[in-house]
Design an enzyme around this catalytic site. Structure first.
Site, PDB file in Angstrom:
ATOM      1  N   LYS A  35     -12.440   4.606 -13.300  1.00  0.00           N
ATOM      2  CA  LYS A  35     -12.379   3.623 -12.218  1.00  0.00           C
ATOM      3  C   LYS A  35     -13.711   3.568 -11.469  1.00  0.00           C
ATOM      4  O   LYS A  35     -14.232   2.487 -11.180  1.00  0.00           O
ATOM      5  CB  LYS A  35     -11.252   3.983 -11.263  1.00  0.00           C
ATOM      6  CG  LYS A  35     -10.994   2.960 -10.158  1.00  0.00           C
ATOM      7  CD  LYS A  35      -9.937   3.466  -9.191  1.00  0.00           C
ATOM      8  CE  LYS A  35      -8.605   3.690  -9.877  1.00  0.00           C
ATOM      9  NZ  LYS A  35      -7.563   4.217  -8.954  1.00  0.00           N
ATOM     10  N   THR A  85       0.848   6.071  -1.669  1.00  0.00           N
ATOM     11  CA  THR A  85       1.994   6.907  -1.277  1.00  0.00           C
ATOM     12  C   THR A  85       3.210   6.424  -2.073  1.00  0.00           C
ATOM     13  O   THR A  85       4.106   5.783  -1.511  1.00  0.00           O
ATOM     14  CB  THR A  85       2.269   6.806   0.240  1.00  0.00           C
ATOM     15  OG1 THR A  85       2.382   5.418   0.616  1.00  0.00           O
ATOM     16  CG2 THR A  85       1.155   7.446   1.029  1.00  0.00           C
ATOM     17  N   GLU A 150      -1.103  -9.012  -1.779  1.00  0.00           N
ATOM     18  CA  GLU A 150      -1.780  -9.095  -3.070  1.00  0.00           C
ATOM     19  C   GLU A 150      -1.999 -10.559  -3.407  1.00  0.00           C
ATOM     20  O   GLU A 150      -1.130 -11.396  -3.243  1.00  0.00           O
ATOM     21  CB  GLU A 150      -0.971  -8.394  -4.160  1.00  0.00           C
ATOM     22  CG  GLU A 150      -0.919  -6.892  -3.966  1.00  0.00           C
ATOM     23  CD  GLU A 150      -0.485  -6.153  -5.210  1.00  0.00           C
ATOM     24  OE1 GLU A 150      -0.855  -6.585  -6.328  1.00  0.00           O
ATOM     25  OE2 GLU A 150       0.224  -5.143  -5.083  1.00  0.00           O
ATOM     26  N   LEU A 252      12.017 -17.258   2.845  1.00  0.00           N
ATOM     27  CA  LEU A 252      13.412 -17.680   2.664  1.00  0.00           C
ATOM     28  C   LEU A 252      13.575 -18.431   1.349  1.00  0.00           C
ATOM     29  O   LEU A 252      14.321 -19.400   1.281  1.00  0.00           O
ATOM     30  CB  LEU A 252      13.862 -18.577   3.829  1.00  0.00           C
ATOM     31  CG  LEU A 252      14.276 -17.875   5.119  1.00  0.00           C
ATOM     32  CD1 LEU A 252      14.755 -18.896   6.140  1.00  0.00           C
ATOM     33  CD2 LEU A 252      15.372 -16.837   4.877  1.00  0.00           C
ATOM     34  N   CYS A 262       4.778  -2.137  -2.859  1.00  0.00           N
ATOM     35  CA  CYS A 262       4.975  -1.894  -1.422  1.00  0.00           C
ATOM     36  C   CYS A 262       6.429  -2.015  -0.993  1.00  0.00           C
ATOM     37  O   CYS A 262       7.049  -1.013  -0.644  1.00  0.00           O
ATOM     38  CB  CYS A 262       4.107  -2.856  -0.607  1.00  0.00           C
ATOM     39  SG  CYS A 262       2.339  -2.521  -0.729  1.00  0.00           S
ATOM     40  N   LYS A 265       9.388   0.458  -2.572  1.00  0.00           N
ATOM     41  CA  LYS A 265       9.253   1.896  -2.267  1.00  0.00           C
ATOM     42  C   LYS A 265       9.185   2.141  -0.769  1.00  0.00           C
ATOM     43  O   LYS A 265       9.623   3.183  -0.282  1.00  0.00           O
ATOM     44  CB  LYS A 265       8.067   2.500  -3.015  1.00  0.00           C
ATOM     45  CG  LYS A 265       6.689   1.968  -2.654  1.00  0.00           C
ATOM     46  CD  LYS A 265       5.960   2.837  -1.658  1.00  0.00           C
ATOM     47  CE  LYS A 265       4.546   2.366  -1.422  1.00  0.00           C
ATOM     48  NZ  LYS A 265       3.860   3.104  -0.340  1.00  0.00           N
ATOM     49  N   LYS A 325       4.227 -11.042  -8.623  1.00  0.00           N
ATOM     50  CA  LYS A 325       3.965 -12.248  -7.836  1.00  0.00           C
ATOM     51  C   LYS A 325       2.746 -12.935  -8.435  1.00  0.00           C
ATOM     52  O   LYS A 325       1.975 -12.313  -9.182  1.00  0.00           O
ATOM     53  CB  LYS A 325       3.717 -11.898  -6.366  1.00  0.00           C
ATOM     54  CG  LYS A 325       2.482 -11.059  -6.129  1.00  0.00           C
ATOM     55  CD  LYS A 325       2.250 -10.760  -4.650  1.00  0.00           C
ATOM     56  CE  LYS A 325       1.853 -11.999  -3.884  1.00  0.00           C
ATOM     57  NZ  LYS A 325       1.473 -11.688  -2.486  1.00  0.00           N
ATOM     58  N   ARG A 332       3.991  -3.347 -11.031  1.00  0.00           N
ATOM     59  CA  ARG A 332       4.810  -2.280 -10.464  1.00  0.00           C
ATOM     60  C   ARG A 332       6.128  -2.856  -9.948  1.00  0.00           C
ATOM     61  O   ARG A 332       6.137  -3.775  -9.158  1.00  0.00           O
ATOM     62  CB  ARG A 332       4.058  -1.564  -9.342  1.00  0.00           C
ATOM     63  CG  ARG A 332       2.906  -0.709  -9.810  1.00  0.00           C
ATOM     64  CD  ARG A 332       2.140  -0.120  -8.639  1.00  0.00           C
ATOM     65  NE  ARG A 332       1.479  -1.161  -7.853  1.00  0.00           N
ATOM     66  CZ  ARG A 332       0.816  -0.921  -6.721  1.00  0.00           C
ATOM     67  NH1 ARG A 332       0.746   0.319  -6.240  1.00  0.00           N
ATOM     68  NH2 ARG A 332       0.231  -1.916  -6.062  1.00  0.00           N
TER      69      ARG A 332
END
Length: 436
Positions: A35, A85, A150, A252, A262, A265, A325, A332
């Site tokens: 990376k 995390t 994102e 909505l 995010c 989790k 998305k 993930r």
């Protein structure tokens, strides 16, 4: 100002590049050699609009560099911690391994007066614990949560809708807040709200914001479940209640629900932390929010199976979307891939396509077939399932063009993003979630 950023994943790489773009000298630090090598060349290791340009400009201009050596952080005025995390493998709580490792790596290189700024999403109480570890160095901890979307992360970092800084009480906290104002000076000068709080409040801001958004999404999906048994149209329902200024239309949109690294989790970790604090009942509703979200994925599979006569075995199904998305290659906890995997498990001949996430999906789920181009996925399909609302699918895919490629006329709109009337007029059996 000289800054360091520990953790060069999605959050850290964007933050480092964005801070360099507004004039700071930034070093990004990570233990992942591949990376760091990629970032040092100015190559983004993941898909995010505008990030490659920022990386190359920073690296070429000498204001941005990357290293695997934590000692490179020495001399920075502010040290950002931007590690992940993730959910623990043995439960729903957040895994603090990377946060603790990042702090341990920084400790030998901190100097009196340094500011350590946590950006990661953490359980409430984490900052107070870490502040005690950092205090002997003479550095001061602040908590400065991120609010990135994102696909819009660069914009959200350079031009945020608010800045939150949790600081200790007293003069050192006031000084730390002033230092962060200087770090974000361009945004502050644009009168971006700059909110100073205690540690616990700053930690709760991010996690409670995510919990609220997840709840709003699952609420409209719960209404979709009611709409399906009453003949109501959940999209019209959302439009109607969205006109109420107290509610608003954003978030909505009923469909197969939320995913990514995010929301899922974070709501689980929030519920787990509330249990640890003896207040599990306060956020018990988040368990149902999670359950509703997961149910919608199965509903998309059920609609596909029903439309194909009750059996998908051996039938070619084009799944349009793999990322959780649009404008991202993040898979993930992707609802899109979950639907594809479930259809494959039922015996369907599944072909997945996505403008950005095919390679990531292929590595995670090699049992699925993939097409790099949308039309290749559509060719010969007996059913089309739209699960990520890329413009390439929701706006640019003409039903007549799809008819020229597919052999079947079933389309399942997992995001309620297609023009149902147009698809039906073109001869398609259109199925939406929560729509008649």
């Amino acid at each position: 100002m000289r800054l360091s950023v520990t953790g060069c994943g999605y959050l850290g790489a964007v933050h480092a590049a964005a801070m360099a773009s507004i004039g700071h000298e930034v070093v990004g630090i990570d233990v992942d050699v591949r990376k760091i090598d990629a970032l040092s060349r100015g190559d983004a290791p993941f898909f995010e609009p505008e990030l490659p340009e920022l990386l190359r400009a920073g690296v070429d201009g000498g204001t941005l560099r990357f290293s695997t050596d934590a000692a490179e952080a020495r001399g920075a005025a502010v040290h950002f911690i931007a590690v992940g995390t993730p959910q623990r493998k043995d439960g729903h709580a957040a895994d603090m391994t990377y946060i603790d490792a990042a702090v341990d790596a920084l400790l030998p290189h901190l100097q009196p007066g340094d500011i350590v700024a946590g950006k990661s999403t953490v359980p409430v109480g984490t900052a107070a614990r870490l502040a005690e570890l950092i205090a002997p160095t003479g550095a001061v901890l602040v908590w400065n949560p991120e609010f990135l979307r994102e696909g819009w992360a660069v914009v959200d970092t350079i031009s945020p809708d608010r800045l939150v800084v949790g600081v200790p009480a007293g003069p050192e906290g006031e000084r730390a807040a002033d230092v962060l104002r200087e770090v974000y000076r361009p945004a502050v000068e644009r009168e971006t709200p700059f909110l100073v709080s205690d540690y616990a409040t700053a930690e709760l801001v991010k996690i409670s914001a995510n919990a609220f958004l997840a709840t709003k999404i699952s609420f409209i999906n719960a209404m979709a479940e009611i709409a399906e048994v009453t003949g109501a149209d959940v999209t019209q329902l959302a439009d109607a209640i969205g006109h109420d200024a107290r509610i608003g239309r954003r978030f909505l949109s009923a469909g197969i629900g939320f995913g990514g690294g995010c929301l899922p989790k974070d709501i689980r970790a929030f519920a787990a932390r509330a249990e640890e604090l003896g207040r599990g009942e306060s956020v018990a509703f988040l368990r149902e929010v999670d359950a509703i979200n997961l149910r919608r994925r199965e509903r998309a599979v059920t609609l596909t199976r029903e439309a194909l006569g009750g059996d998908v075995v051996g039938k070619r199904v084009a799944v349009l979307g793999a990322a959780f998305k649009p404008h991202s290659d993040d898979i993930r906890d992707s609802p899109a891939l979950d639907v594809a995997v479930r259809l494959k498990g039922l015996g369907a001949d599944v072909v997945v396509t996505d403008p950005a996430a095919v390679e990531n999906a292929r590595r995670a789920h090699p049992q699925l077939a993939y097409a790099d181009a949308r039309d290749d996925a559509l060719r010969g399909a007996e059913a089309v399932v739209v699960v990520t609302e890329w413009d390439e699918y929701r706006r640019e895919l003409d039903p007549a063009h799809a008819s020229s490629l597919a052999t079947g006329r079933v389309v399942v709109d997992g995001r309620n993003c297609l023009d149902a009337d147009a698809w039906r007029a073109a001869g398609w059996d259109y199925r939406g979630l929560g729509r008649p």
